[in-house]
Write a protein that holds these residues in place. Structure first.
Motif, short mmCIF file in Angstrom:
data_model
loop_
_atom_site.label_atom_id
_atom_site.label_comp_id
_atom_site.label_asym_id
_atom_site.label_seq_id
_atom_site.Cartn_x
_atom_site.Cartn_y
_atom_site.Cartn_z
N ALA A 129 -3.23 12.68 4.13
CA ALA A 129 -4.15 11.75 3.47
C ALA A 129 -4.41 12.18 2.03
O ALA A 129 -4.50 11.32 1.13
CB ALA A 129 -5.47 11.67 4.24
N THR A 130 -4.50 13.46 1.79
CA THR A 130 -4.71 13.97 0.43
C THR A 130 -3.55 13.58 -0.47
O THR A 130 -3.74 13.15 -1.61
CB THR A 130 -4.89 15.50 0.45
N LEU A 131 -2.34 13.70 0.05
CA LEU A 131 -1.15 13.33 -0.72
C LEU A 131 -1.09 11.82 -0.91
O LEU A 131 -0.78 11.34 -2.01
CB LEU A 131 0.11 13.84 -0.03
N THR A 132 -1.37 11.07 0.13
CA THR A 132 -1.34 9.61 0.07
C THR A 132 -2.35 9.08 -0.93
O THR A 132 -2.09 8.09 -1.62
CB THR A 132 -1.61 9.02 1.48
N THR B 32 0.82 -1.21 0.00
CA THR B 32 0.00 0.00 0.00
C THR B 32 0.85 1.26 0.00
O THR B 32 0.44 2.28 -0.54
CB THR B 32 -0.97 0.02 1.19
N GLY B 33 2.05 1.20 0.59
CA GLY B 33 2.95 2.35 0.54
C GLY B 33 3.39 2.63 -0.88
O GLY B 33 3.39 3.77 -1.34
N ARG B 34 3.74 1.60 -1.57
CA ARG B 34 4.16 1.75 -2.97
C ARG B 34 3.00 2.30 -3.80
O ARG B 34 3.18 3.16 -4.66
CB ARG B 34 4.64 0.39 -3.50
N GLU B 35 1.80 1.80 -3.54
CA GLU B 35 0.63 2.28 -4.27
C GLU B 35 0.39 3.76 -4.00
O GLU B 35 0.04 4.52 -4.91
CB GLU B 35 -0.61 1.46 -3.91
N ALA B 36 0.59 4.19 -2.76
CA ALA B 36 0.44 5.61 -2.43
C ALA B 36 1.49 6.43 -3.17
O ALA B 36 1.19 7.51 -3.70
CB ALA B 36 0.55 5.82 -0.92
N ASN C 141 9.24 18.49 -0.53
CA ASN C 141 9.30 19.66 0.34
C ASN C 141 8.13 19.64 1.32
O ASN C 141 8.30 19.91 2.51
CB ASN C 141 9.30 20.93 -0.51
N ARG C 142 6.95 19.32 0.83
CA ARG C 142 5.77 19.25 1.68
C ARG C 142 5.87 18.09 2.67
O ARG C 142 5.58 18.24 3.86
CB ARG C 142 4.52 19.09 0.80
N LEU C 143 6.32 16.93 2.19
CA LEU C 143 6.39 15.75 3.06
C LEU C 143 7.41 15.91 4.18
O LEU C 143 7.20 15.39 5.27
CB LEU C 143 6.68 14.50 2.23
N LYS C 144 8.48 16.63 3.93
CA LYS C 144 9.50 16.77 4.98
C LYS C 144 9.00 17.64 6.14
O LYS C 144 9.54 17.59 7.22
CB LYS C 144 10.80 17.30 4.42
N ARG C 145 7.95 18.38 5.92
CA ARG C 145 7.37 19.21 6.98
C ARG C 145 6.36 18.44 7.84
O ARG C 145 5.82 18.97 8.79
CB ARG C 145 6.71 20.43 6.36
N GLU C 146 6.15 17.19 7.48
CA GLU C 146 5.20 16.33 8.19
C GLU C 146 5.97 15.43 9.14
O GLU C 146 6.96 14.81 8.75
CB GLU C 146 4.45 15.49 7.15
N ASP C 147 5.54 15.38 10.37
CA ASP C 147 6.17 14.47 11.33
C ASP C 147 5.67 13.05 11.12
O ASP C 147 4.53 12.84 10.70
CB ASP C 147 5.84 14.90 12.78
N GLY C 148 6.52 12.10 11.43
CA GLY C 148 6.08 10.72 11.43
C GLY C 148 6.65 9.88 10.31
O GLY C 148 7.11 10.37 9.28
N ALA C 149 6.58 8.59 10.56
CA ALA C 149 7.14 7.61 9.64
C ALA C 149 6.33 7.50 8.35
O ALA C 149 6.88 7.18 7.30
CB ALA C 149 7.20 6.24 10.33
N GLN C 150 5.03 7.78 8.40
CA GLN C 150 4.20 7.64 7.21
C GLN C 150 4.65 8.62 6.12
O GLN C 150 4.75 8.25 4.95
CB GLN C 150 2.73 7.84 7.54
N ALA C 151 4.94 9.85 6.49
CA ALA C 151 5.38 10.85 5.52
C ALA C 151 6.76 10.49 4.96
O ALA C 151 7.01 10.62 3.76
CB ALA C 151 5.41 12.24 6.15
N ALA C 152 7.64 10.03 5.83
CA ALA C 152 8.98 9.62 5.38
C ALA C 152 8.89 8.44 4.42
O ALA C 152 9.59 8.40 3.40
CB ALA C 152 9.86 9.28 6.58
N ALA C 153 8.02 7.50 4.73
CA ALA C 153 7.84 6.33 3.86
C ALA C 153 7.25 6.75 2.51
O ALA C 153 7.67 6.26 1.46
CB ALA C 153 6.95 5.29 4.54
#
Length: 180
Positions: free
Chosen positions: A164-167, A11-15, A58-70
């Motif tokens: 969630a919008t990005l994912t 699901t990560g790859r799909e996102a 750039n947007r994802l790096k401003r998000e905390d957590g493993a989900q954004a990094a993944a």
């Protein structure tokens, strides 16, 4: 049990694929080529995609957590896979594919670093210079200043969108060439 692991969806790859697809679609928006003067060429399209991947990273790096990094890692992986596929479709032999894809990945990271520095320093001159060097292949164009406004507007718009919008692969962007 073993078979279920073999056919389990990543699901990560799909996102990452959904997000990359949305970014590539935005990068191919005709206004980049008609109103912003980006070359409608292999290099121009690559740089437009690289710019949009940067915007998402750039947007994802401003998000905390493993989900954004993944998601950021999956996005880069999908970008690299797309470049691999594209190079193969252009007829590059197996021996040259990895070298070309490595150059493209390095180009992405180099552009992202320069764009990030200009954006972080809030330095319009650096951002216009970076866009001129990359998006416009070093050709000094007045549209680079408009492209810089687009980058700023896109960063602001992406900042207001949740993870969630990005994912889901549904980021929204300002209209290219109209982000004054």
């Amino acid at each position: 049990m073993v078979f279920s692991r073999l056919f389990k969806r990543n699901t990560g790859r799909e996102a990452g694929e959904r997000l990359y697809s949305a970014l590539a679609t935005q990068a191919r928006h005709p206004d980049f080529y008609v109103h912003l003067g980006v070359a409608d060429s292999l290099d121009g399209r690559f740089d437009s995609v690289a710019l949009h991947v940067f915007l998402a990273l750039n947007r994802l790096k401003r998000e905390d957590g493993a989900q954004a990094a993944a998601l950021a890692q999956d996005l880069v992986d999908v970008f690299v896979d797309d470049m691999d596929r594209s190079v193969r479709e252009m007829g590059v032999g197996d021996m040259g594919v990895s070298r070309r894809v490595k150059q493209m990945a390095q180009a992405l990271y180099g552009r992202a670093a320069v764009y990030e520095e200009a954006v972080a320093q809030d330095d319009e001159t650096k951002l216009v210079a970076a866009l001129t060097r990359n998006l416009y292949a070093g050709i000094d164009k007045s549209e680079a200043a408009v492209a810089a406004k687009y980058v700023r507007a896109a960063i602001a718009e992406l900042a207001g969108q949740d993870l969630a919008t990005l994912t889901q692969g549904m980021p929204t962007f300002p209209a290219p060439g109209r982000a004054a």
